[in-house]
Write an enzyme that holds these catalytic residues in place. Structure first.
Site, PDB file in Angstrom:
ATOM      1  N   ARG A   1       0.856  -1.179   0.000  1.00 14.30           N
ATOM      2  CA  ARG A   1       0.000   0.000   0.000  1.00 14.30           C
ATOM      3  C   ARG A   1       0.894   1.232   0.000  1.00 14.30           C
ATOM      4  NH1 ARG A   1      -4.360   3.081  -1.126  1.00 14.30           N
ATOM      5  NH2 ARG A   1      -4.589   4.761   0.386  1.00 14.30           N
TER       6      ARG A   1
ATOM      7  N   HIS B   1       0.748   4.993   0.912  1.00 14.34           N
ATOM      8  CA  HIS B   1      -0.135   5.884   1.666  1.00 14.34           C
ATOM      9  C   HIS B   1       0.548   7.230   1.841  1.00 14.34           C
ATOM     10  CE1 HIS B   1      -3.498   6.671   4.471  1.00 14.34           C
ATOM     11  NE2 HIS B   1      -2.620   7.450   5.071  1.00 14.34           N
TER      12      HIS B   1
ATOM     13  N   CYS C   1      -1.269  12.091   5.946  1.00 13.21           N
ATOM     14  CA  CYS C   1      -2.412  12.988   6.096  1.00 13.21           C
ATOM     15  C   CYS C   1      -2.545  13.310   7.581  1.00 13.21           C
ATOM     16  CB  CYS C   1      -3.689  12.341   5.549  1.00 13.21           C
ATOM     17  SG  CYS C   1      -5.175  13.347   5.781  1.00 13.21           S
TER      18      CYS C   1
ATOM     19  N   GLY D   1      -1.397  16.163   1.500  1.00 12.87           N
ATOM     20  CA  GLY D   1      -2.305  16.897   0.620  1.00 12.87           C
ATOM     21  C   GLY D   1      -2.091  16.617  -0.852  1.00 12.87           C
TER      22      GLY D   1
ATOM     23  N   THR E   1     -12.623  18.981  -4.363  1.00 11.17           N
ATOM     24  CA  THR E   1     -11.205  18.812  -4.029  1.00 11.17           C
ATOM     25  C   THR E   1     -10.283  19.081  -5.217  1.00 11.17           C
ATOM     26  OG1 THR E   1      -9.582  17.286  -3.070  1.00 11.17           O
ATOM     27  CG2 THR E   1     -11.265  16.313  -4.489  1.00 11.17           C
TER      28      THR E   1
ATOM     29  N   ASP F   1      -3.097  16.515  -8.819  1.00 12.84           N
ATOM     30  CA  ASP F   1      -2.320  15.634  -7.941  1.00 12.84           C
ATOM     31  C   ASP F   1      -0.850  15.930  -8.180  1.00 12.84           C
ATOM     32  OD1 ASP F   1      -1.101  13.528  -6.547  1.00 12.84           O
ATOM     33  OD2 ASP F   1      -2.694  12.109  -7.038  1.00 12.84           O
TER      34      ASP F   1
ATOM     35  N   ARG G   1       1.714  14.551  -6.474  1.00 12.94           N
ATOM     36  CA  ARG G   1       2.600  13.516  -5.934  1.00 12.94           C
ATOM     37  C   ARG G   1       3.500  12.922  -7.017  1.00 12.94           C
ATOM     38  NH1 ARG G   1      -1.951   9.984  -2.943  1.00 12.94           N
ATOM     39  NH2 ARG G   1      -3.008  10.555  -4.884  1.00 12.94           N
TER      40      ARG G   1
ATOM     41  N   THR H   1      -5.027  -0.279  -3.889  1.00 11.31           N
ATOM     42  CA  THR H   1      -5.329   1.083  -4.310  1.00 11.31           C
ATOM     43  C   THR H   1      -6.631   1.117  -5.087  1.00 11.31           C
ATOM     44  OG1 THR H   1      -4.469   3.052  -5.445  1.00 11.31           O
ATOM     45  CG2 THR H   1      -4.057   0.923  -6.494  1.00 11.31           C
TER      46      THR H   1
END
Length: 382
Positions: free
Chosen positions: A237, A239, A242, A281, A302, A314, A316, A337
């Protein structure tokens, strides 16, 4: 899982020493702009003085104006420029100028979300990302500030030797290429710097390993549960941290449920790894996430809230996750996911995803709209 000695060997990156200097230069530059100072962004032809738009004051603006060769302008993402009705064409970065000097209040108003729209006398020019102006905007993103930079050309006397000019004035300098390559370079230098057995609720047989880039930046964590085998696809995973959801139990997102649910699911499966990535975020940072929340309270979803701030949907990157998996000896994963982008990005970074494992939790009245936006606008599979 590899044993301790092999993990130690794996964490050594042969080219780390040659990469530390550019990483350190970017780190110093981000620290300077975060506290409202100036830096010089260089590319060999047209170096720029750069300052964070959200940090400008009348005093710092006066200092910058006194050093610059021309009027100050504002570099923003093309997305932000379009919201200001100043980008007439598809571009990566827009440089906003005016037929009058830009004061601190105007620069902040152009950079910050709100209803402010420039009136007559403003114009914008397109710039590519791989220019000093593009690097200035990217530097703000790395610093977790609003992606807007006050820029100005160096004076004529600095053209011959901008490095000496900056040194004489104690102004940090950084190469545009080093800024633009920072995230990927930092990922390549990740090293495992600490580990400990940490029994977790739902997974008592767990170890936490910390990975740090060569510039001493923020650590990413790997939570190893059980004894996953490198020769088989590992249940994994990714992650993104947050603070509000993971630690405070915020109901605005499903992050806390996903974190704890993943730990329990991996333990139930027998073994696996959860990568806890320092990408608050969706990569915009905690302060900007709080700004996005305020915009969501005004009616934006969002996705549009991020865009109002000038960010992509996004922000990331997945190079750190892929590097950590490699250093742990895992080349194939069964990825927990709902986001197809994570599958694509891991594959792009050389990690084979043999299976997508759904990871869905019930909604609540506070996060229903958030989850709907992820499904309908970002393609998440629920």
């Amino acid at each position: 899982m590899t044993d301790a000695s092999s993990r130690h060997d794996a964490r050594e990156t042969a080219d780390t020493p040659t990469l530390t200097a550019p990483l350190t230069a970017v780190d110093r530059a981000t620290a300077e702009v975060r506290r409202g100072g100036m830096v010089v962004v260089m590319d060999g032809t047209a170096p720029l003085l750069v300052m964070a738009a959200e940090a400008v004051t009348p005093g710092t603006l006066e200092t910058m104006t006194g050093l610059a060769a021309d009027d100050l302008r504002l570099a923003v993402t093309a997305r932000r420029a379009r919201l200001l009705d100043l980008a007439a064409e598809e571009t990566e970065v827009a440089v906003i100028g005016a037929d009058h000097p830009l004061d601190a209040a105007t620069l902040r108003a152009l950079a910050e979300p709100g209803e402010t729209r420039p009136k007559n006398g403003f114009s914008a020019e397109s710039r590519a990302l791989d220019t000093p102006a593009g690097a200035a905007v990217q530097l703000m993103k790395i610093a977790r500030l609003l992606p807007a930079a006050v820029i100005a050309p160096l004076p004529t006397e600095a053209a011959a030797d901008p490095v000496d000019w900056a040194l004489a004035r104690d102004i940090p300098r950084v190469a545009a290429a080093d800024v633009l390559g920072y995230e990927e370079t930092a990922a390549r230098t990740l090293m495992m710097v600490g580990e400990a057995q940490v029994p977790l609720e739902g997974a008592e047989n767990a170890r936490i390993l910390a990975f740090r880039p060569a510039d001493g930046g923020t650590e990413h964590l790997a939570i190893l549960i059980g004894e996953p085998k490198p020769d088989a696809p590992v249940l994994a995973r990714l992650h993104s941290e947050c603070f509000t959801g993971d630690l405070l139990g915020s109901l605005r997102c499903d992050c806390g449920d996903q974190l704890r649910g993943a730990i329990e699911a991996i333990a139930k499966d027998g073994a696996g790894v959860l990568l806890y990535l320092a990408q608050e975020g969706r990569g915009i940072g905690l302060v900007n996430k709080l700004r996005a929340y305020t915009l969501q309270d005004q009616g934006y979803d969002t996705i549009d809230a991020n865009r109002q701030l000038g960010f992509d949907d996004d922000e990331r990157i997945y190079a750190p996750a892929a590097e950590m998996l490699r250093k742990l000896g895992f080349g194939r994963v069964r990825l927990m996911t709902n986001n197809p982008l994570k599958v694509e990005q891991l594959a792009r970074h050389g990690v084979e995803v043999t299976e997508r494992v759904p990871h869905v939790f019930p909604s609540n009245p506070h996060n229903l709209r958030y989850l709907q936006a992820k499904q309908t606008r970002s393609g998440h599979l629920f």
